[in-house]
Design a protein around this motif. Structure first.
Motif, PDB file in Angstrom:
ATOM      1  N   ILE A   1     -30.078  27.300  -9.199  1.00 17.23           N
ATOM      2  CA  ILE A   1     -29.527  28.231  -8.212  1.00 17.23           C
ATOM      3  C   ILE A   1     -29.779  27.626  -6.839  1.00 17.23           C
ATOM      4  O   ILE A   1     -30.922  27.422  -6.443  1.00 17.23           O
TER       5      ILE A   1
ATOM      6  N   ASN B   1     -24.518  40.902  -6.361  1.00 20.10           N
ATOM      7  CA  ASN B   1     -25.153  39.600  -6.237  1.00 20.10           C
ATOM      8  C   ASN B   1     -24.100  38.527  -6.028  1.00 20.10           C
ATOM      9  O   ASN B   1     -23.049  38.554  -6.663  1.00 20.10           O
TER      10      ASN B   1
ATOM     11  N   GLN C   1     -28.687  32.398  -3.149  1.00 13.00           N
ATOM     12  CA  GLN C   1     -28.235  33.671  -3.705  1.00 13.00           C
ATOM     13  C   GLN C   1     -28.582  34.805  -2.753  1.00 13.00           C
ATOM     14  O   GLN C   1     -29.434  34.663  -1.883  1.00 13.00           O
TER      15      GLN C   1
ATOM     16  N   VAL D   1     -24.192  34.335  -6.175  1.00 14.27           N
ATOM     17  CA  VAL D   1     -25.075  33.239  -6.570  1.00 14.27           C
ATOM     18  C   VAL D   1     -24.299  31.930  -6.546  1.00 14.27           C
ATOM     19  O   VAL D   1     -23.241  31.823  -7.166  1.00 14.27           O
TER      20      VAL D   1
END
Length: 128
Positions: free
Chosen positions: A61, A75, A64, A77
């Motif tokens: 990731i 969310n 995010q 991301v």
């Protein structure tokens, strides 16, 4: 203008001026990454399940954001789609796994054609 707000959502996943969703803005997607947006119930553990599903595929990731309003969390991301061994992830499999997590309502992969890549979890059934 409403059209600019909608275009920004379709192209970047950012949300502004929504009645039902929290304002959410993530900086521009870094080169060679892909962006996934996820709508889920605002309950403990769902964000952890989402990041765990991504990690299970050995993906990093890059950045995010998670915002909530009432019963809904949203969310955005950005992930590096290249696994450490140089292979790439099967996005359809990843999206299905994330979407079918308990508490997840929908997901969208923002890559390629704007507006494509939407999936929903309706009563534990996967819909694309």
């Amino acid at each position: 203008m409403a059209s600019e707000t909608l275009q920004e959502y379709i192209e970047t996943g950012n949300i502004r001026n929504s009645v039902n969703f929290p304002t959410t803005s993530l900086p521009a997607r870094p080169q060679k990454t892909l962006r996934i947006s996820v709508v889920n119930k605002n309950v403990p553990g769902v964000l952890a399940d989402i990041t765990e599903a991504i990690g299970k595929h050995k993906l990093n990731i890059v950045q995010q954001i998670n915002q909530s309003r009432g019963d809904i969390a949203y969310n955005v991301v950005d992930i590096d789609p290249v696994i450490s061994d140089g292979s790439t992830v099967d996005l359809a499999v990843l999206q299905r796994e994330v979407t079918m997590l308990d508490g997840v309502l929908s997901s969208r992969v923002l890559f390629g054609t704007p507006g494509a890549g939407y999936a929903r979890n309706i009563d534990a059934e996967y819909h694309v």
